[in-house]
Design a protein around this motif. Structure first.
Motif, short mmCIF file in Angstrom:
data_model
loop_
_atom_site.label_atom_id
_atom_site.label_comp_id
_atom_site.label_asym_id
_atom_site.label_seq_id
_atom_site.Cartn_x
_atom_site.Cartn_y
_atom_site.Cartn_z
N ARG A 11 -4.73 -3.78 7.53
CA ARG A 11 -5.96 -3.94 8.60
C ARG A 11 -7.23 -3.45 8.04
NH1 ARG A 11 -6.82 -2.11 14.01
NH2 ARG A 11 -8.96 -2.70 14.61
N LEU A 12 -8.15 -4.61 8.29
CA LEU A 12 -9.56 -4.62 7.81
C LEU A 12 -10.33 -4.16 9.25
CD1 LEU A 12 -10.00 -7.78 5.55
CD2 LEU A 12 -9.18 -5.25 4.90
N LYS A 13 -10.91 -3.26 9.38
CA LYS A 13 -11.43 -2.57 10.62
C LYS A 13 -12.84 -3.30 11.02
CE LYS A 13 -8.74 1.80 10.60
NZ LYS A 13 -8.65 3.21 10.79
N GLY A 14 -13.49 -3.59 9.81
CA GLY A 14 -14.89 -4.24 10.19
C GLY A 14 -15.84 -3.41 10.63
N THR A 15 -15.62 -1.99 10.33
CA THR A 15 -16.53 -1.11 10.72
C THR A 15 -17.93 -0.78 9.93
OG1 THR A 15 -15.23 0.69 9.62
CG2 THR A 15 -14.83 0.51 11.87
N SER A 16 -17.82 -1.33 8.36
CA SER A 16 -18.75 -1.24 7.64
C SER A 16 -18.80 -2.40 6.43
CB SER A 16 -18.94 0.15 6.92
OG SER A 16 -19.92 0.16 6.10
N ARG A 17 -19.69 -3.04 6.17
CA ARG A 17 -19.91 -4.28 5.56
C ARG A 17 -19.50 -3.56 3.92
NH1 ARG A 17 -21.44 -9.10 3.50
NH2 ARG A 17 -22.57 -8.80 1.76
N GLY A 18 -18.80 -4.36 3.24
CA GLY A 18 -18.30 -3.98 2.12
C GLY A 18 -17.13 -3.03 1.77
N THR A 19 -16.92 -2.65 2.87
CA THR A 19 -15.72 -1.53 2.65
C THR A 19 -14.45 -1.90 3.60
OG1 THR A 19 -16.60 -0.25 4.59
CG2 THR A 19 -17.32 0.47 2.36
N SER A 20 -14.64 -3.06 4.44
CA SER A 20 -13.55 -3.58 5.09
C SER A 20 -12.98 -4.73 4.63
CB SER A 20 -14.02 -3.72 6.80
OG SER A 20 -14.43 -2.51 7.29
N CYS A 21 -12.57 -4.78 3.57
CA CYS A 21 -12.39 -5.96 2.56
C CYS A 21 -11.42 -5.66 1.46
CB CYS A 21 -13.68 -6.72 2.39
SG CYS A 21 -14.86 -5.55 1.06
N VAL A 22 -10.96 -6.79 0.94
CA VAL A 22 -10.15 -6.76 -0.30
C VAL A 22 -10.61 -7.44 -1.50
CG1 VAL A 22 -7.93 -6.61 -1.12
CG2 VAL A 22 -8.03 -5.84 1.44
N ASN A 23 -10.87 -6.93 -2.49
CA ASN A 23 -11.17 -7.71 -3.70
C ASN A 23 -10.11 -8.50 -4.38
OD1 ASN A 23 -12.39 -9.01 -5.91
ND2 ASN A 23 -13.87 -7.35 -6.24
N LEU A 24 -9.66 -9.53 -4.55
CA LEU A 24 -8.75 -10.03 -5.12
C LEU A 24 -8.89 -10.33 -6.86
CD1 LEU A 24 -7.04 -12.36 -2.50
CD2 LEU A 24 -6.36 -10.11 -3.48
N GLY A 25 -10.15 -9.99 -7.15
CA GLY A 25 -10.49 -10.09 -8.58
C GLY A 25 -11.08 -11.68 -8.99
N THR A 26 -11.39 -11.74 -10.27
CA THR A 26 -11.99 -12.89 -10.96
C THR A 26 -11.05 -13.96 -11.45
OG1 THR A 26 -12.38 -11.97 -13.02
CG2 THR A 26 -14.21 -11.98 -11.17
N THR A 27 -9.63 -13.47 -11.47
CA THR A 27 -8.80 -14.26 -12.32
C THR A 27 -7.55 -14.69 -11.68
OG1 THR A 27 -7.40 -12.42 -13.05
CG2 THR A 27 -9.27 -13.06 -14.63
#
Length: 199
Positions: A11-27
């Motif tokens: 669950r991405l809650k969308g409460t704060s930009r940059g913290t309600s997300c998942v980084n899957l990396g560059t590769t």
């Protein structure tokens, strides 16, 4: 926190930009030019203007960037999903649908290399419950860059826009799959119908 586990979904809650997300990396994507498919099951919970389903690249409009948004920032009555390939010179909007809250969607972004050196990129959006294809948004990249190079610019993100004006979404991501090959429309539909727990 802004990212939780709810009923086996992220669950991405969308409460704060940059913290309600998942980084899957560059590769995330193959670098040998063979293409890829990113498939996922997602349920938007509330409307967030221009919130991203998935994005990779720098996102500033001048360099390599690919993204799919839940909507195009308009009112919920006129919203449309938006698929953008920077470097192609055009935007592509869904003709028939947005991705309104409260419904689970199967999304597949297919990155398919062509003989002329370009990639033909298609975002399939389906009703996860019925398997009905709601929209296929297609756009070709310019010659001279690959999706893998795009991902190396600033990583691949679930729910995060690399443009600072866009919020993170309020959504549940039930499953994400990365295939190091472009899938056909029939294969995308079969994956959708099999559901998020079948491999």
């Amino acid at each position: 926190g802004d990212v939780d586990l709810e009923d086996s979904a992220v669950r991405l809650k969308g409460t704060s930009r940059g913290t309600s997300c998942v980084n899957l990396g560059t590769t995330l994507l193959p670098t040998d030019g063979r293409g890829a498919t990113i498939g996922l099951w997602v349920t938007p919970i509330t409307y967030k203007s221009w919130a991203r389903v998935i994005a990779f690249g720098s996102g500033n409009g001048t360099v390599k960037d690919i993204y799919l948004s839940f909507n195009n920032g308009k009112s919920t009555d006129d919203a449309r999903s938006h698929f953008r390939i920077y470097g192609s010179g055009t935007d592509e909007y869904a003709k028939n649908i947005a991705m309104p809250p409260g419904r689970t969607y199967h999304v597949a972004v297919v990155l398919d290399p062509q003989l002329d050196g370009r990639f033909l990129n298609t975002a399939y959006i389906s009703d996860a419950a019925t398997g009905e294809l709601l929209e296929a948004i297609q756009e070709a990249s310019n010659v001279g860059w690959t999706p893998a190079e795009v991902a190396q610019e600033n990583g691949c993100w679930l729910g995060h826009s690399n443009s600072s004006s866009n919020p993170d979404p309020d959504a549940r991501y039930h499953e994400v799959r990365i295939h190091h090959r472009p899938m056909s429309a029939a294969q995308v539909q079969a994956s959708c119908l099999a559901g998020p727990d079948a491999v």
